[in-house]
Scaffold this motif. Sequence first.
Motif, PDB file in Angstrom:
ATOM      1  N   ALA A  62       0.852  -1.191   0.000  1.00 21.16           N
ATOM      2  CA  ALA A  62       0.000   0.000   0.000  1.00 21.16           C
ATOM      3  C   ALA A  62       0.885   1.238   0.000  1.00 21.16           C
ATOM      4  CB  ALA A  62      -0.924   0.011   1.206  1.00 21.16           C
ATOM      5  N   VAL A  63       0.489   2.211  -0.795  1.00 19.75           N
ATOM      6  CA  VAL A  63       1.187   3.498  -0.859  1.00 19.75           C
ATOM      7  C   VAL A  63       0.340   4.492  -0.068  1.00 19.75           C
ATOM      8  CG1 VAL A  63       2.108   5.274  -2.383  1.00 19.75           C
ATOM      9  CG2 VAL A  63       1.973   2.905  -3.171  1.00 19.75           C
ATOM     10  N   ILE A  64       1.014   5.220   0.844  1.00 20.09           N
ATOM     11  CA  ILE A  64       0.291   6.184   1.682  1.00 20.09           C
ATOM     12  C   ILE A  64       0.878   7.578   1.476  1.00 20.09           C
ATOM     13  CG2 ILE A  64      -0.440   6.771   4.036  1.00 20.09           C
ATOM     14  CD1 ILE A  64      -1.407   4.013   3.216  1.00 20.09           C
ATOM     15  N   PRO A  65       0.292   8.379   0.588  1.00 21.22           N
ATOM     16  CA  PRO A  65       0.788   9.750   0.449  1.00 21.22           C
ATOM     17  C   PRO A  65       0.358  10.596   1.648  1.00 21.22           C
ATOM     18  CG  PRO A  65      -1.138   9.407  -0.963  1.00 21.22           C
ATOM     19  CD  PRO A  65      -0.811   8.068  -0.350  1.00 21.22           C
ATOM     20  N   ILE A  66       1.285  11.427   2.132  1.00 15.50           N
ATOM     21  CA  ILE A  66       0.911  12.434   3.122  1.00 15.50           C
ATOM     22  C   ILE A  66       0.417  13.644   2.327  1.00 15.50           C
ATOM     23  CG2 ILE A  66       1.703  13.900   5.001  1.00 15.50           C
ATOM     24  CD1 ILE A  66       3.871  11.846   5.635  1.00 15.50           C
ATOM     25  N   LEU A  67      -0.858  13.980   2.499  1.00 15.58           N
ATOM     26  CA  LEU A  67      -1.473  15.098   1.764  1.00 15.58           C
ATOM     27  C   LEU A  67      -0.849  16.413   2.232  1.00 15.58           C
ATOM     28  CD1 LEU A  67      -5.207  13.973   1.972  1.00 15.58           C
ATOM     29  CD2 LEU A  67      -3.465  13.308   0.303  1.00 15.58           C
ATOM     30  N   ARG A  68      -0.780  17.361   1.300  1.00 15.88           N
ATOM     31  CA  ARG A  68      -1.076  17.226  -0.119  1.00 15.88           C
ATOM     32  C   ARG A  68       0.107  16.720  -0.946  1.00 15.88           C
ATOM     33  NH1 ARG A  68      -1.690  23.182  -1.907  1.00 15.88           N
ATOM     34  NH2 ARG A  68       0.027  23.290  -0.423  1.00 15.88           N
ATOM     35  N   ILE A  93       3.957  -0.367  -9.643  1.00 14.62           N
ATOM     36  CA  ILE A  93       3.294  -1.371  -8.785  1.00 14.62           C
ATOM     37  C   ILE A  93       1.784  -1.172  -8.896  1.00 14.62           C
ATOM     38  CG2 ILE A  93       3.385  -2.490  -6.514  1.00 14.62           C
ATOM     39  CD1 ILE A  93       5.566  -0.544  -5.693  1.00 14.62           C
ATOM     40  N   PRO A  94       1.199  -1.575 -10.045  1.00 13.52           N
ATOM     41  CA  PRO A  94      -0.216  -1.244 -10.278  1.00 13.52           C
ATOM     42  C   PRO A  94      -1.178  -1.891  -9.289  1.00 13.52           C
ATOM     43  CG  PRO A  94       0.733  -2.432 -12.160  1.00 13.52           C
ATOM     44  CD  PRO A  94       1.840  -2.232 -11.187  1.00 13.52           C
ATOM     45  N   ALA A  95      -0.755  -2.995  -8.654  1.00  9.42           N
ATOM     46  CA  ALA A  95      -1.681  -3.690  -7.742  1.00  9.42           C
ATOM     47  C   ALA A  95      -1.708  -3.065  -6.348  1.00  9.42           C
ATOM     48  CB  ALA A  95      -1.280  -5.166  -7.634  1.00  9.42           C
ATOM     49  N   ALA A  96      -0.863  -2.096  -6.101  1.00  9.87           N
ATOM     50  CA  ALA A  96      -0.823  -1.510  -4.744  1.00  9.87           C
ATOM     51  C   ALA A  96      -2.122  -0.763  -4.450  1.00  9.87           C
ATOM     52  CB  ALA A  96       0.364  -0.556  -4.636  1.00  9.87           C
ATOM     53  N   LYS A  97      -2.538  -0.838  -3.185  1.00  7.34           N
ATOM     54  CA  LYS A  97      -3.678  -0.029  -2.734  1.00  7.34           C
ATOM     55  C   LYS A  97      -3.132   1.346  -2.315  1.00  7.34           C
ATOM     56  CE  LYS A  97      -7.142  -3.213  -2.116  1.00  7.34           C
ATOM     57  NZ  LYS A  97      -7.099  -4.014  -3.326  1.00  7.34           N
ATOM     58  N   VAL A  98      -4.013   2.321  -2.258  1.00 12.10           N
ATOM     59  CA  VAL A  98      -3.589   3.666  -1.854  1.00 12.10           C
ATOM     60  C   VAL A  98      -4.434   4.140  -0.678  1.00 12.10           C
ATOM     61  CG1 VAL A  98      -3.237   6.056  -2.593  1.00 12.10           C
ATOM     62  CG2 VAL A  98      -2.982   4.192  -4.255  1.00 12.10           C
ATOM     63  N   GLY A  99      -3.757   4.479   0.424  1.00 13.53           N
ATOM     64  CA  GLY A  99      -4.439   5.109   1.558  1.00 13.53           C
ATOM     65  C   GLY A  99      -3.995   6.562   1.620  1.00 13.53           C
ATOM     66  N   HIS A 100      -4.712   7.378   2.359  1.00 10.21           N
ATOM     67  CA  HIS A 100      -4.356   8.801   2.442  1.00 10.21           C
ATOM     68  C   HIS A 100      -4.276   9.248   3.890  1.00 10.21           C
ATOM     69  CE1 HIS A 100      -6.056   8.382  -1.604  1.00 10.21           C
ATOM     70  NE2 HIS A 100      -5.244   9.364  -1.934  1.00 10.21           N
ATOM     71  N   VAL A 101      -3.212   9.985   4.191  1.00 12.97           N
ATOM     72  CA  VAL A 101      -3.115  10.626   5.513  1.00 12.97           C
ATOM     73  C   VAL A 101      -2.982  12.133   5.272  1.00 12.97           C
ATOM     74  CG1 VAL A 101      -1.706  10.917   7.582  1.00 12.97           C
ATOM     75  CG2 VAL A 101      -2.090   8.624   6.670  1.00 12.97           C
ATOM     76  N   GLY A 102      -3.925  12.891   5.799  1.00 13.88           N
ATOM     77  CA  GLY A 102      -3.887  14.346   5.634  1.00 13.88           C
ATOM     78  C   GLY A 102      -3.239  14.999   6.835  1.00 13.88           C
TER      79      GLY A 102
END
Length: 209
Positions: A73-79, A92-101
């Motif tokens: 899973a890729v977790i970008p820190i917003l923004r 890595i097209p199969a990775a899920k994406v979560g978001h932390v703001g």
Amino acid sequence: MSKVVVINHPLIQHKLTIMRDKNTGSREFREMVKEIGMLMVYEITRDLPLKEIEIETPVTKTKSKVLVGKKLAVIPILRAGLGMVDGILEMIPAAKVGHVGLYRDPETLQPVEYFCKLPQDVEERDFLVVDPMLATGGSAAAAIKLLKEKGAKSIKLVCLVGCPEGVKFVQDEHPDVDIFLAALDEKLNDHGYIVPGLGDAGDRIFGTK
Ligand SMILES: O=P(O)(O)OC[C@H]1O[C@H](OP(=O)(O)OP(=O)(O)O)[C@H](O)[C@@H]1O
Ligand SMILES: O=c1cc[nH]c(=O)[nH]1
Ligand SMILES: [Mg+2]
């Protein structure tokens, strides 16, 4: 203690120079963030497990290797972290994406949380927390803490530009988290900006200043 890896491949250094230049506009800056994210994935995923399968080439039967299908899973820190996601997903097209703001309070430099949405199976996934800038380290350490509180067991931090202060802070708070950088800069200035750095990554990606 975790390891700190500076991925200073010539292509990455060239693209980073374009990003650092104050005359580079948002469009090109965004392209560089994406492309460096993509290039860094090679080093970051070096330890992905493989298994051997049997296949048939046009010439003969053979054994060849494929990824075991580890859950990532890729977790970008917003923004600003959002700018790195597309490049990483191309690799890595199969990775899920979560978001932390999180935003950094300009006075106190402390991170303030405003959003968190993660994939459900947190405990089974390997996480890549991504953010172009590792300055005081407060935002990265807070994002990692949040992930751990939700059950994450395996986390890597991926930033473009870091500095010794930020690296030390994250290592002290999270000695189990390896840190990958495209460059380790000299220091922080009195306003908490990385020197020489590239300015405010979020504003430059989204054209908000
Ligand atoms: O290591 P730190 O001292 O915490 O600083 C780094 C953080 O600051 C920037 O975010 P910012 O607060 O500018 O938010 P933005 O991405 O929305 O612009 C950057 O993208 C990091 O998240
Ligand atoms: O130099 C810095 C420090 C924090 N956040 C940025 O975007 N740039
Ligand atoms: Mg910003």
